[in-house]
Design a protein around this motif. Structure first.
Motif, short mmCIF file in Angstrom:
data_model
loop_
_atom_site.label_atom_id
_atom_site.label_comp_id
_atom_site.label_asym_id
_atom_site.label_seq_id
_atom_site.Cartn_x
_atom_site.Cartn_y
_atom_site.Cartn_z
N LEU A 197 0.84 -1.20 0.00
CA LEU A 197 0.00 0.00 0.00
C LEU A 197 0.88 1.26 0.00
CD1 LEU A 197 -2.74 1.32 0.03
CD2 LEU A 197 -2.82 0.98 2.51
N VAL A 198 1.94 1.27 0.78
CA VAL A 198 2.87 2.40 0.79
C VAL A 198 3.46 2.58 -0.61
CG1 VAL A 198 5.06 3.27 1.69
CG2 VAL A 198 3.40 2.24 3.26
N ARG A 199 3.83 1.48 -1.26
CA ARG A 199 4.39 1.56 -2.62
C ARG A 199 3.38 2.19 -3.57
NH1 ARG A 199 3.93 -0.48 -7.23
NH2 ARG A 199 2.45 -2.07 -6.64
N ILE A 200 2.12 1.78 -3.48
CA ILE A 200 1.06 2.32 -4.35
C ILE A 200 0.89 3.82 -4.10
CG2 ILE A 200 -1.43 2.28 -4.77
CD1 ILE A 200 -1.23 -0.81 -4.28
N VAL A 201 0.87 4.22 -2.82
CA VAL A 201 0.73 5.64 -2.48
C VAL A 201 1.91 6.42 -3.04
CG1 VAL A 201 0.77 7.30 -0.56
CG2 VAL A 201 -0.75 5.31 -0.47
N GLN A 202 3.11 5.89 -2.90
CA GLN A 202 4.30 6.56 -3.43
C GLN A 202 4.18 6.78 -4.93
OE1 GLN A 202 7.71 4.91 -0.36
NE2 GLN A 202 7.56 3.92 -2.33
N GLU A 203 3.70 5.77 -5.64
CA GLU A 203 3.52 5.90 -7.09
C GLU A 203 2.43 6.92 -7.41
OE1 GLU A 203 2.78 2.10 -8.88
OE2 GLU A 203 4.82 1.40 -8.50
N ARG A 204 1.33 6.88 -6.66
CA ARG A 204 0.20 7.77 -6.91
C ARG A 204 0.61 9.23 -6.79
NH1 ARG A 204 -4.06 6.56 -2.84
NH2 ARG A 204 -3.96 4.51 -3.78
N VAL A 205 1.44 9.55 -5.78
CA VAL A 205 1.86 10.94 -5.58
C VAL A 205 3.17 11.25 -6.29
CG1 VAL A 205 0.62 11.13 -3.39
CG2 VAL A 205 3.06 10.54 -3.39
N GLU A 206 3.67 10.28 -7.07
CA GLU A 206 4.91 10.43 -7.83
C GLU A 206 6.08 10.84 -6.93
OE1 GLU A 206 3.92 13.06 -11.06
OE2 GLU A 206 2.59 11.57 -11.96
N LEU A 207 6.22 10.11 -5.83
CA LEU A 207 7.28 10.40 -4.86
C LEU A 207 8.63 10.05 -5.45
CD1 LEU A 207 7.47 11.42 -1.95
CD2 LEU A 207 7.48 9.04 -1.21
N GLU A 208 9.55 11.00 -5.37
CA GLU A 208 10.89 10.80 -5.93
C GLU A 208 11.61 9.66 -5.20
OE1 GLU A 208 12.66 14.71 -5.43
OE2 GLU A 208 10.59 15.38 -5.54
N SER A 209 12.48 9.00 -5.90
CA SER A 209 13.22 7.85 -5.37
C SER A 209 13.92 8.10 -4.03
CB SER A 209 14.22 7.37 -6.43
OG SER A 209 14.98 6.31 -5.93
N PRO A 210 14.63 9.23 -3.86
CA PRO A 210 15.33 9.42 -2.58
C PRO A 210 14.40 9.55 -1.38
CG PRO A 210 16.11 10.99 -4.23
CD PRO A 210 14.94 10.29 -4.81
N LEU A 211 13.11 9.82 -1.62
CA LEU A 211 12.15 10.00 -0.53
C LEU A 211 11.33 8.75 -0.22
CD1 LEU A 211 10.81 13.53 -1.45
CD2 LEU A 211 12.11 12.93 0.58
N GLN A 212 11.47 7.73 -1.01
CA GLN A 212 10.61 6.56 -0.86
C GLN A 212 10.89 5.80 0.44
OE1 GLN A 212 10.93 4.42 -4.54
NE2 GLN A 212 9.76 5.96 -5.63
N LEU A 213 9.81 5.34 1.06
CA LEU A 213 9.89 4.55 2.28
C LEU A 213 10.12 3.08 1.96
CD1 LEU A 213 6.88 6.21 4.10
CD2 LEU A 213 9.29 6.50 4.67
N VAL A 214 9.53 2.63 0.87
CA VAL A 214 9.72 1.25 0.42
C VAL A 214 10.17 1.27 -1.03
CG1 VAL A 214 8.02 0.27 2.03
CG2 VAL A 214 7.31 0.93 -0.28
N VAL A 215 10.92 0.24 -1.41
CA VAL A 215 11.42 0.10 -2.78
C VAL A 215 11.26 -1.35 -3.20
CG1 VAL A 215 13.07 2.02 -2.59
CG2 VAL A 215 13.78 -0.28 -1.95
#
Length: 172
Positions: free
Chosen positions: A55-73
């Motif tokens: 779910l965190v990954r999906i949220v990161q994609e939805r808000v287009e979170l930049e790679s250095p800020l991602q909580l999960v990879v």
């Protein structure tokens, strides 16, 4: 500051220390609050269970979170904690899915923060590091402090070292 805010700020510090502008993480946190509640980063579920990480990954994609800020990879086809989130996880102690204890600096693992001990301030077995360092600066020896507070000399050293580190970082 509430304990939930303290925990989340500790996680965000992992990103700030690497000169990443954490304000860009805000849209993801807002959406994670909708999914997990008021302090999503203070709970284990978003980071530790497989469905939470997805779910965190999906949220990161939805808000287009930049790679250095991602909580999960995604690594080797699995959703895992990003390095900064992994460092935070290793410094956190969980109870009933919520962070119950934090190690504020990995260089001093005996020093912890717990909302039920020393009012959440950094301490060693319930003795505030600030008090130990203040007594040491006033001339009380390490051995006297250890005896007075029923701590080992290495625990006294950890408290003093933590306060030195924290003081140097505050003045920098």
């Amino acid at each position: 500051m509430t304990w939930g805010e303290m925990v989340e700020s500790r996680l965000l510090a992992e990103y700030r220390d690497r000169r990443v502008p954490v304000q860009r993480l805000r849209p993801a946190i807002v959406q994670l609050r909708e999914e997990f509640g008021r302090y999503p980063l203070a709970h284990a579920r978003p980071l530790l269970d497989v469905a939470g990480r997805e779910l965190v990954r999906i949220v990161q994609e939805r808000v287009e979170l930049e790679s250095p800020l991602q909580l999960v990879v995604v690594r080797n086809g699995q959703v895992v904690l990003a390095d900064a989130a992994e460092r935070f996880y290793s410094a956190a102690g969980y109870s009933d899915d919520v962070v119950a204890r934090l190690t504020p600096d990995v260089r001093t693992p005996d020093v912890t923060m717990n909302p039920r001990t020393a009012f959440g301030r950094p301490s060693v077995r319930g003795v505030r590091t600030e008090s130990l360092a203040e007594d040491f600066r006033a001339g009380t020896t390490r051995a006297e402090l250890a005896d007075l507070y029923d701590l080992s000399p290495s625990e006294v050293d950890a408290a003093i070292r933590f306060e030195l580190i924290a003081g140097s970082e505050r003045s920098a």
